[in-house]
Design a protein around this motif. Structure first.
Motif, short mmCIF file in Angstrom:
data_model
loop_
_atom_site.label_atom_id
_atom_site.label_comp_id
_atom_site.label_asym_id
_atom_site.label_seq_id
_atom_site.Cartn_x
_atom_site.Cartn_y
_atom_site.Cartn_z
N GLY A 1 6.65 31.53 -7.90
CA GLY A 1 6.61 32.15 -6.59
C GLY A 1 5.22 32.41 -6.10
N ALA A 2 4.25 32.39 -6.98
CA ALA A 2 2.89 32.66 -6.57
C ALA A 2 2.39 31.58 -5.65
CB ALA A 2 1.98 32.75 -7.81
N GLY A 3 1.93 32.00 -4.49
CA GLY A 3 1.37 31.03 -3.57
C GLY A 3 2.38 30.25 -2.79
N ILE A 4 3.68 30.58 -2.90
CA ILE A 4 4.66 29.87 -2.10
C ILE A 4 4.48 30.28 -0.65
CG2 ILE A 4 7.11 29.57 -1.66
CD1 ILE A 4 6.16 28.25 -4.17
N GLU A 5 4.23 29.31 0.19
CA GLU A 5 3.97 29.60 1.59
C GLU A 5 4.83 28.71 2.47
OE1 GLU A 5 -0.12 28.85 2.19
OE2 GLU A 5 -0.82 30.52 0.95
N ASN B 1 13.30 20.21 -13.08
CA ASN B 1 12.58 21.31 -13.73
C ASN B 1 12.87 21.41 -15.22
OD1 ASN B 1 10.75 23.04 -12.07
ND2 ASN B 1 12.52 23.06 -10.70
N PHE B 2 13.25 20.28 -15.82
CA PHE B 2 13.55 20.28 -17.25
C PHE B 2 12.27 20.58 -18.05
CE2 PHE B 2 13.83 18.24 -21.40
CZ PHE B 2 15.02 18.77 -21.88
N GLY B 3 12.37 21.52 -18.98
CA GLY B 3 11.23 21.89 -19.80
C GLY B 3 10.36 22.96 -19.19
N ASN B 4 10.53 23.26 -17.90
CA ASN B 4 9.76 24.33 -17.27
C ASN B 4 10.41 25.68 -17.54
OD1 ASN B 4 8.05 22.40 -16.22
ND2 ASN B 4 9.12 22.30 -14.25
N THR B 5 9.63 26.73 -17.38
CA THR B 5 10.13 28.09 -17.56
C THR B 5 10.01 28.84 -16.24
OG1 THR B 5 7.96 28.90 -18.26
CG2 THR B 5 9.45 28.08 -19.98
N ALA B 6 10.53 30.07 -16.22
CA ALA B 6 10.55 30.85 -14.97
C ALA B 6 9.17 31.01 -14.37
CB ALA B 6 11.19 32.22 -15.23
N ALA C 1 12.19 20.17 -0.07
CA ALA C 1 13.29 19.83 0.83
C ALA C 1 14.22 21.00 1.05
CB ALA C 1 14.08 18.65 0.26
N THR C 2 14.51 21.73 -0.01
CA THR C 2 15.45 22.85 0.10
C THR C 2 14.74 24.19 0.16
OG1 THR C 2 15.65 22.94 -2.31
CG2 THR C 2 17.24 21.58 -1.13
N GLY C 3 13.42 24.20 -0.06
CA GLY C 3 12.70 25.46 -0.09
C GLY C 3 13.16 26.33 -1.23
N ALA C 4 13.61 25.74 -2.33
CA ALA C 4 14.20 26.48 -3.43
C ALA C 4 13.81 25.84 -4.75
CB ALA C 4 15.72 26.52 -3.30
N ASP D 1 10.38 35.48 -7.45
CA ASP D 1 9.27 35.74 -6.52
C ASP D 1 9.64 35.36 -5.09
OD1 ASP D 1 7.64 36.67 -8.58
OD2 ASP D 1 6.88 34.66 -9.01
N GLY D 2 10.87 35.72 -4.70
CA GLY D 2 11.29 35.50 -3.32
C GLY D 2 11.80 34.11 -3.04
#
Length: 690
Positions: A277-281, A465-470, A478-481, A533-534
């Protein structure tokens, strides 16, 4: 991917180029999508054809919009440049978009913001197969098929020169388009050339771009227009074929250059900070643009024989596809590459008599290999390779008033990556179908179609997002998600029943279709209701589901004389999708009811349609409802000839009621509605003979 599936999809911003002379408009269309049938009346499959005058009237900015509001069909828009087709509530990896019976070989099925690369403005016709078509085209067609035919490899001998051209302007987005096509030959060699240019600006809308019913913060929304939704498209194709006594062979080459904007407020990106979420604009009015390029080669041929095996048909295509997501500052955020080839082979046998009836069938094979990669800040799927092999058999049997058809298909799907930590997957599947059609009398026909189909999960469904963490999840712009895949997904299975009744009288025709599609292990992208983070978290989930629906059409020519004809038509659909846990399937289109009036008289044609879309009050878990709307469209055209050239002058009104239209099948329905009221003026020209 069927080489015999030669279907033409409707235009991506203008009408189909090829004009059909008045005396030829009612020539029977020979089907290509179904390998063993000649016309719609001979198959129990839910297949329809859009071509000629009908295609010219319905052509719109995208494939989805062109087919929108036809029973069972709708559009999943992502701004004016993207309108992915939806068939009976299915879209994306369940709907196969074909170009001359082979896959479009783009990445439109990977994401809702990726445009389909076919350009139906140059199409000759469109064939749409509603419901599972895995028997013909593999797992990617478990929801249906749209086949676009554009004649880039001339399949018929040409002796002479013919051509067509079109100029068009649209008021709602100050859009301009120009296109030409030429076909020439000496009886043996045939050549095809076409070219397209189209550009458009910000579309006008009746109010705010952001939906105030569902979004509280509307301060940053544009008003009266959709910001950053402009674009430009260019495409050129050249093809040639050599025709001999027993067949033909040929090839074509095409280049596509497409640049379009993602509507402002939709796309998200990372800044230099780390974390999900950091820096999501949110993007400002100067948002993200997609720059698409595709280079494609097609080869095709037919060979007729005198023995029991009467026809060999083959198709082959190679594509080098790339698109880049360009940030507002001009930096390239993510680059998508797909290098792929696909082939299809069919061998048909002669008709023979047995058990009192006539048998006719075809055997075939289909192959595909695709290398995909996404590199950059929004890359959340590892580079992967897809390999597919399918073997199929189709047979039909005709006895008096009965027509029976059956088929089997075996598929092997392999999905692999170059990462040791990611598991490769191989799926083996069988599909089968059985259908019957019975002529009750000269006017009434009943049909029943049964099918069992399977589809392997895609790379996005397994590996997002396989292998990534929160703390390191990548947001899908595309989905903003944040989208989370599931490597343990099983293949989904579908058992479909399709029942229809058709009537054809001198002045009255109609059709009603009921269907039920039961899925085991249905894969869907669910809004989990959680945020990081929103940022909303969406996850690919799997459970059983059932989709049921009804489609109807009725046309009545209530007045006809030697000079003019009037007709009225009613049409509509209903669909319900429910998951095994009681939730509703997400992003289902609403029910529609429509009426159309038509008038023809000595070169004149007028068409007025009104469609009422019901509110979608069952939008799926953690989704928001959409309001009802009405859409009114009108077309008036005049055909005339001058110095051996046929001209058509056409005036089209779109969304004449200037409604705020937000489709429940669109990911961005609350951020970018459909275009408002618009007027299009087009001049089309055709010369020569085929």
């Amino acid at each position: 991917m069927n080489w015999k599936t030669t279907i033409v999809l409707a235009s991506a911003c203008a009408q189909p180029l090829y004009l059909v002379a008045e005396e030829n408009r009612h020539i029977e269309h020979v089907l290509v999508t179904t390998s063993i049938h000649k016309n719609e009346a001979q198959t129990a499959l839910p297949l329809t054809v859009l071509g000629g005058e009908e295609l010219r009237r319905q052509a719109a900015a995208t494939i989805g919009e062109t087919l929108n509001n036809s029973p069972g069909l709708s559009s999943a828009s992502f701004g004016p440049a993207v309108g992915q087709p939806v068939i009976r509530g299915q879209q994306g990896p369940r709907v196969q978009v074909l170009q001359n019976s082979l896959s479009s070989l783009d990445v439109s099925a990977n994401s809702a913001d990726h445009a389909v690369s076919v350009e139906p403005i140059l199409a000759d016709s469109i064939e749409i197969l509603r419901g599972p078509a895995t028997l013909l085209y593999g797992g990617g067609a478990i929801g249906g098929v749209i086949n676009v035919l554009d004649g880039r490899v001339p399949s018929k001998a040409i002796d002479g020169v013919s051509g067509a051209a079109e100029l068009r302007h649209s008021s709602v987005d100050d859009g301009r388009s120009g296109v030409f096509r030429v076909d020439a030959g000496d009886g043996n060699w045939a050549v095809h050339i076409d070219s397209l240019y189209r550009d458009w600006g910000y579309p006008e809308i009746p109010g705010l771009a952001v939906n105030p019913r569902n979004i509280e913060d509307t301060d940053e929304s544009s008003e009266g227009f959709i910001a950053n939704a402009d674009g430009r498209t260019r495409r050129t194709t050249i093809g040639s074929a050599y025709h001999f006594e027993d067949g033909y062979f040929g090839l074509s080459y095409s280049e596509l250059d497409n640049v379009y904007g993602i509507p402002a407020g939709v796309h998200h990106h990372h800044d230099e900070e780390s974390g999900a979420g950091a820096g999501i604009e949110e993007e400002s009015e100067e948002g993200v643009n997609l720059a698409v390029s595709q280079k494609r080669w097609d080869l095709a041929g037919d060979q007729h024989f005198d023995g029991f095996l009467e026809l060999l048909r083959w198709r082959l295509a190679y594509s080098d596809y790339q698109h880049q997501e360009i940030e507002a500052n001009g930096d390239v955020g993510t680059t998508f590459n797909k290098e792929a080839w696909t082939a299809r082979l069919e061998l048909a046998h002669q008709t023979f008599s047995y058990w009192g009836g006539d048998w006719h069938g075809v055997f075939g094979a289909q192959l595909l290999e695709a290398d995909f990669s996404a590199l950059g800040e929004e890359s959340f799927v590892p580079a992967n390779t897809t390999r597919q092999l399918g073997l199929f058999w189709l047979e039909d049997y005709h006895l008096k008033n009965w027509s029976l058809e059956a088929g089997l298909r075996a598929d092997i799907d392999r999905l692999s990556t170059n990462q040791a930590s990611v598991k490769d997957h191989t799926s083996d599947s069988m599909s089968a179908s059985l259908a019957g059609l019975y002529d009750l009398n000269e006017s009434w026909t009943a049909s029943l179609s049964l099918s069992s189909s399977r589809r392997a999960p895609t790379a996005e469904e397994r590996y997002s997002n396989f292998g990534n963490t929160a703390g390191s999840y990548v947001v899908h712009g595309a989905t903003g998600a944040i989208e989370l895949g599931d490597e343990q997904l099983d293949s989904e299975e579908a058992q479909n029943i399709d029942l229809s009744l058709r009537a054809e009288f001198a002045a009255l025709s109609g059709k009603i279709v009921a269907f039920s599609n039961h899925f085991n292990n249905f894969i869907y992208l669910e809004n989990t209701g959680n945020e990081i983070d929103g940022v909303d978290v969406l996850a690919y989930r799997q459970q059983d589901a059932i989709f049921q629906g009804l489609e109807y059409e009725l046309d009545w020519s209530f007045y006809t004389n030697a000079n003019q004809a009037y007709s009225v038509g009613l049409f509509g659909d209903r669909i319900k999708g429910e998951l095994d846990n009681g939730d509703y399937a997400p992003r289902l289109p609403p029910g529609h009811d429509g009426v159309r009036l038509r008038w023809q008289a000595q070169g004149w044609h007028a068409d007025l349609s009104a469609v009422f879309a019901h509110a979608q009050t069952k939008p799926g878990a953690n989704e928001l409802p959409t309001a009802s709307y009405k859409r009114v469209d009108m077309t008036v055209s005049r055909v005339f000839e001058f110095t051996d050239v046929q001209y058509t002058l056409m005036l089209k009104g779109r969304n004449l009621a200037d409604e705020d239209i937000r489709s429940s099948s669109s990911f961005i329905r609350d951020y970018a509605p459909e275009s408002g009221r618009g007027i299009e003026l087009a001049l089309q020209m055709q010369f020569g003979n085929d």
